[in-house]
Write a protein that holds these residues in place. Structure first.
Motif, PDB file in Angstrom:
ATOM      1  N   ALA A 119      47.663  34.386  50.829  1.00  0.00           N
ATOM      2  CA  ALA A 119      46.452  33.555  51.285  1.00  0.00           C
ATOM      3  C   ALA A 119      47.241  32.323  51.162  1.00  0.00           C
ATOM      4  O   ALA A 119      46.531  31.216  51.933  1.00  0.00           O
ATOM      5  N   ALA A 120      48.376  32.049  50.914  1.00  0.00           N
ATOM      6  CA  ALA A 120      48.836  30.751  50.928  1.00  0.00           C
ATOM      7  C   ALA A 120      50.518  30.994  51.348  1.00  0.00           C
ATOM      8  O   ALA A 120      51.291  30.891  50.591  1.00  0.00           O
ATOM      9  N   PRO A 121      50.370  31.422  52.722  1.00  0.00           N
ATOM     10  CA  PRO A 121      51.769  32.012  52.991  1.00  0.00           C
ATOM     11  C   PRO A 121      52.824  31.014  53.119  1.00  0.00           C
ATOM     12  O   PRO A 121      52.678  29.891  53.294  1.00  0.00           O
ATOM     13  N   LEU A 122      54.043  31.339  52.846  1.00  0.00           N
ATOM     14  CA  LEU A 122      55.148  30.566  52.979  1.00  0.00           C
ATOM     15  C   LEU A 122      56.194  31.269  54.080  1.00  0.00           C
ATOM     16  O   LEU A 122      56.234  32.591  54.362  1.00  0.00           O
ATOM     17  N   SER A 123      56.746  30.423  54.777  1.00  0.00           N
ATOM     18  CA  SER A 123      57.546  30.797  55.916  1.00  0.00           C
ATOM     19  C   SER A 123      58.626  31.618  55.440  1.00  0.00           C
ATOM     20  O   SER A 123      59.085  30.879  54.421  1.00  0.00           O
ATOM     21  N   ALA A 124      59.214  32.438  56.210  1.00  0.00           N
ATOM     22  CA  ALA A 124      60.570  33.096  55.526  1.00  0.00           C
ATOM     23  C   ALA A 124      61.620  31.983  56.181  1.00  0.00           C
ATOM     24  O   ALA A 124      62.694  31.959  55.516  1.00  0.00           O
ATOM     25  N   ALA A 125      61.239  31.375  57.017  1.00  0.00           N
ATOM     26  CA  ALA A 125      62.268  30.427  57.522  1.00  0.00           C
ATOM     27  C   ALA A 125      61.618  29.098  58.154  1.00  0.00           C
ATOM     28  O   ALA A 125      60.494  29.091  58.631  1.00  0.00           O
ATOM     29  N   LEU A 147      52.472  27.595  42.762  1.00  0.00           N
ATOM     30  CA  LEU A 147      53.631  27.618  43.438  1.00  0.00           C
ATOM     31  C   LEU A 147      54.387  28.885  43.300  1.00  0.00           C
ATOM     32  O   LEU A 147      54.985  29.327  44.055  1.00  0.00           O
ATOM     33  N   LEU A 148      54.402  29.415  41.891  1.00  0.00           N
ATOM     34  CA  LEU A 148      54.935  30.607  41.696  1.00  0.00           C
ATOM     35  C   LEU A 148      54.705  31.684  42.406  1.00  0.00           C
ATOM     36  O   LEU A 148      55.199  32.645  43.094  1.00  0.00           O
ATOM     37  N   LEU A 167      43.976  25.377  41.615  1.00  0.00           N
ATOM     38  CA  LEU A 167      43.230  24.907  42.947  1.00  0.00           C
ATOM     39  C   LEU A 167      43.782  23.884  43.845  1.00  0.00           C
ATOM     40  O   LEU A 167      43.925  23.856  44.838  1.00  0.00           O
ATOM     41  N   LYS A 168      44.098  22.755  42.784  1.00  0.00           N
ATOM     42  CA  LYS A 168      44.470  21.548  43.506  1.00  0.00           C
ATOM     43  C   LYS A 168      45.743  21.785  44.143  1.00  0.00           C
ATOM     44  O   LYS A 168      46.172  21.364  45.395  1.00  0.00           O
ATOM     45  N   MET A 169      46.805  22.793  43.712  1.00  0.00           N
ATOM     46  CA  MET A 169      48.061  22.587  44.173  1.00  0.00           C
ATOM     47  C   MET A 169      47.967  23.733  45.426  1.00  0.00           C
ATOM     48  O   MET A 169      48.432  23.507  46.453  1.00  0.00           O
ATOM     49  N   ALA A 170      47.031  24.909  45.290  1.00  0.00           N
ATOM     50  CA  ALA A 170      46.781  25.771  46.360  1.00  0.00           C
ATOM     51  C   ALA A 170      46.438  25.224  47.709  1.00  0.00           C
ATOM     52  O   ALA A 170      46.787  25.132  48.654  1.00  0.00           O
ATOM     53  N   GLU A 171      45.463  24.118  47.331  1.00  0.00           N
ATOM     54  CA  GLU A 171      44.808  23.447  48.444  1.00  0.00           C
ATOM     55  C   GLU A 171      45.929  22.615  49.068  1.00  0.00           C
ATOM     56  O   GLU A 171      46.192  22.083  50.367  1.00  0.00           O
ATOM     57  N   ALA A 172      46.645  21.871  48.314  1.00  0.00           N
ATOM     58  CA  ALA A 172      47.628  20.850  48.716  1.00  0.00           C
ATOM     59  C   ALA A 172      48.581  21.705  49.725  1.00  0.00           C
ATOM     60  O   ALA A 172      48.933  20.996  50.511  1.00  0.00           O
ATOM     61  N   MET A 173      48.931  22.856  49.086  1.00  0.00           N
ATOM     62  CA  MET A 173      50.059  23.572  50.052  1.00  0.00           C
ATOM     63  C   MET A 173      49.341  23.935  51.313  1.00  0.00           C
ATOM     64  O   MET A 173      49.961  23.809  52.461  1.00  0.00           O
ATOM     65  N   SER A 174      48.060  24.349  51.243  1.00  0.00           N
ATOM     66  CA  SER A 174      47.454  24.750  52.536  1.00  0.00           C
ATOM     67  C   SER A 174      47.196  23.453  53.470  1.00  0.00           C
ATOM     68  O   SER A 174      47.310  23.661  54.583  1.00  0.00           O
ATOM     69  N   TRP A 175      46.822  22.580  52.835  1.00  0.00           N
ATOM     70  CA  TRP A 175      46.556  21.225  53.835  1.00  0.00           C
ATOM     71  C   TRP A 175      47.771  20.727  54.459  1.00  0.00           C
ATOM     72  O   TRP A 175      47.911  20.328  55.620  1.00  0.00           O
ATOM     73  N   ALA A 176      48.936  20.343  53.449  1.00  0.00           N
ATOM     74  CA  ALA A 176      50.058  19.909  53.817  1.00  0.00           C
ATOM     75  C   ALA A 176      50.913  20.485  54.654  1.00  0.00           C
ATOM     76  O   ALA A 176      51.950  20.010  55.435  1.00  0.00           O
ATOM     77  N   SER A 177      50.835  21.966  54.665  1.00  0.00           N
ATOM     78  CA  SER A 177      51.746  22.762  55.465  1.00  0.00           C
ATOM     79  C   SER A 177      53.318  22.342  55.446  1.00  0.00           C
ATOM     80  O   SER A 177      54.136  22.391  56.514  1.00  0.00           O
TER      81      SER A 177
END
Ligand SMILES: C[S@@+](CC[C@H](N)C(=O)[O-])C[C@H]1O[C@@H](n2cnc3c(N)ncnc32)[C@H](O)[C@@H]1O
Length: 403
Positions: free
Chosen positions: A386-392, A236-237, A203-213
């Motif tokens: 839900a924690a999208p990563l950009s393709a570029a 992350l995986l 949860l911490k990592m999912a939130e960190a990714m969402s917040w920090a962008s």
């Protein structure tokens, strides 16, 4: 001419037990505030003069999950009566006469600290029930349909806040959606620990990714220092990254079984610098004092031939007096060439903070899924979508208030 709306009180939501440190931080960073009402996880402040420009106001706090202006509170035994009184509060009526209201956030004050006896912050049945009735009684038509519940409010709009301090005591406030976190009711992202998670660090990592962008892209590599048993690495995986986990302790078999995960079973200082070649991102979650984490990270990012674009670091705060050191931690990371450094006590953090760093602010990812976000009491597990990563790498996000 109506009198301009000049709110005299501010509220902030924080973790249970963080009230003192929040007040201490604001005594330095916003001395115009005087602490007023306080409950575990919820604090109000009086401004030394009513705020002349409410649209521009932001609370400079690492420990405030969310914040805004106070508009009063209501007490009572019946949900329907409480909801009706919300709309009748004189401060709410002045507010509604002064601004265009675009959203409603309703949440319940945390019961305990995150992770304590299974408690996690987020939506509750009582808050959902209260929200439904407040919407039904709303004088603003666009807020009335039940379908409006849980919809993300667009950026730079006004939101009415109702925080259930107790089931029979509701606090009413408002805030501008000036940042990504300001669109999360109570400052908590809509996440639930998925069944396959091996630790709540997911949860911490999912939130960190969402917040920090951070502009992470699928297939890129991240090293996590202090990865065992592996919950954060799983997040992350799940978000599409390849993960190298460094930790002398055992990693859960299910994480080891993922072909995109590699375990380097050693302490960070003993780890060959070769491990960090061709790695774009660095995470750290070691149960050591913050200066040790920063020493370990510095030894990586300053090593020739290593090029880390950005970082998500957990800084443990075994002693809350460490809050006085925060500016030094930020300066230290900036001195390595990471000019965009932010600190936040995440909703899913315990006695610790998250530090996010990028070489420049213009690297932050654009929020593409704001309209798609849903909240419900039956929360979906975090998925890569839900924690999208950009393709570029994408252009800069809209400005967020600095922390
Ligand atoms: C809070 S746990 C990490 C939880 C993990 N991130 C997860 O997602 O499950 C802290 C970890 O830091 C590791 N650790 C402590 N000192 C370390 C060091 N010098 N190098 C690498 N790992 C370390 C410990 O072995 C422990 O597994």
């Amino acid at each position: 001419m109506p009198t301009p709306w000049r709110p005299p009180f501010v509220y902030a939501v924080c973790q249970h037990g963080a009230e003192a440190v929040l007040k201490r931080e604001l005594a330095v960073r916003a001395p115009q505030l005087r602490p007023a009402f306080s409950r575990p996880g919820f604090v109000t402040f009086k401004l030394d003069a009513p705020c002349a420009d409410p649209e521009k106001f932001s609370l400079p706090s690492v420990f405030a999950r969310t914040s805004g202006f106070s508009l009063g509170s209501v007490k009572g035994q019946r949900l329907h009566d409480l909801a009706a009184e919300v709309w009748q509060l004189p401060e709410v009526q002045t507010f509604l006469a002064s601004v265009e209201l675009a959203g409603l956030h309703v949440w319940q004050r945390d019961e305990r600290t995150p992770g304590d006896r299974g408690f996690e912050p987020g939506p509750t049945l009582l808050a959902a029930e209260a929200e439904q009735v407040i919407r039904e009684l709303s004088p603003i038509e666009s807020l009335r349909p039940a379908a409006a519940a849980g919809r993300s409010t667009p950026r730079n709009r006004w939101v009415l806040d109702v925080a259930l301090i107790e089931p029979n005591h509701w606090f009413v406030g408002c805030h501008r959606t000036t940042s990504r976190v300001a669109s999360w009711p109570g400052g908590v992202p809509d996440l639930e620990l998925p069944e396959h998670a091996v630790s709540r660090a997911y949860l911490k990592m999912a939130e960190a990714m969402s917040w920090a962008s951070l502009p992470m892209s699928r297939g890129e590599r991240v090293v996590e220092l202090g990865c065992a048993p592996g919950g954060a690495s799983q997040a992350l995986l799940d978000a599409g990254l390849e993960v190298i986990g460094v930790d002398p302790a055992e990693v859960d078999e299910s994480v080891l079984a993922d072909p995109r995960f590699t375990h380097v079973r050693s302490r960070s200082v003993e780890t060959s610098r070769k491990v960090f070649r061709h790695v774009q991102w660095l995470a750290a979650d070691m149960n050591v004092p913050p200066n040790f984490t920063l020493d370990a990270v510095e030894a990586v990012v300053k090593h020739p031939g290593i090029s880390i674009r950005g970082m998500l670091l957990t800084l443990k705060l075994p002693d809350l007096a460490l809050v006085d050191e925060l500016p030094k931690f930020v300066e230290r990371v900036r001195s390595w060439g990471y000019l965009d450094v932010r600190l936040r006590q995440l909703a899913f953090n315990r006695q610790e903070l998250c530090l996010a760093a990028l070489r420049s602010r213009s690297q932050r990812r654009v929020l593409r899924d704001a309209g798609a976000r849903r909240r419900s009491t039956n929360k979906p597990a975090l998925t890569p979508s839900a924690a999208p990563l950009s393709a570029a790498p994408a252009p800069a996000d809209q400005p967020e208030s600095p922390t």
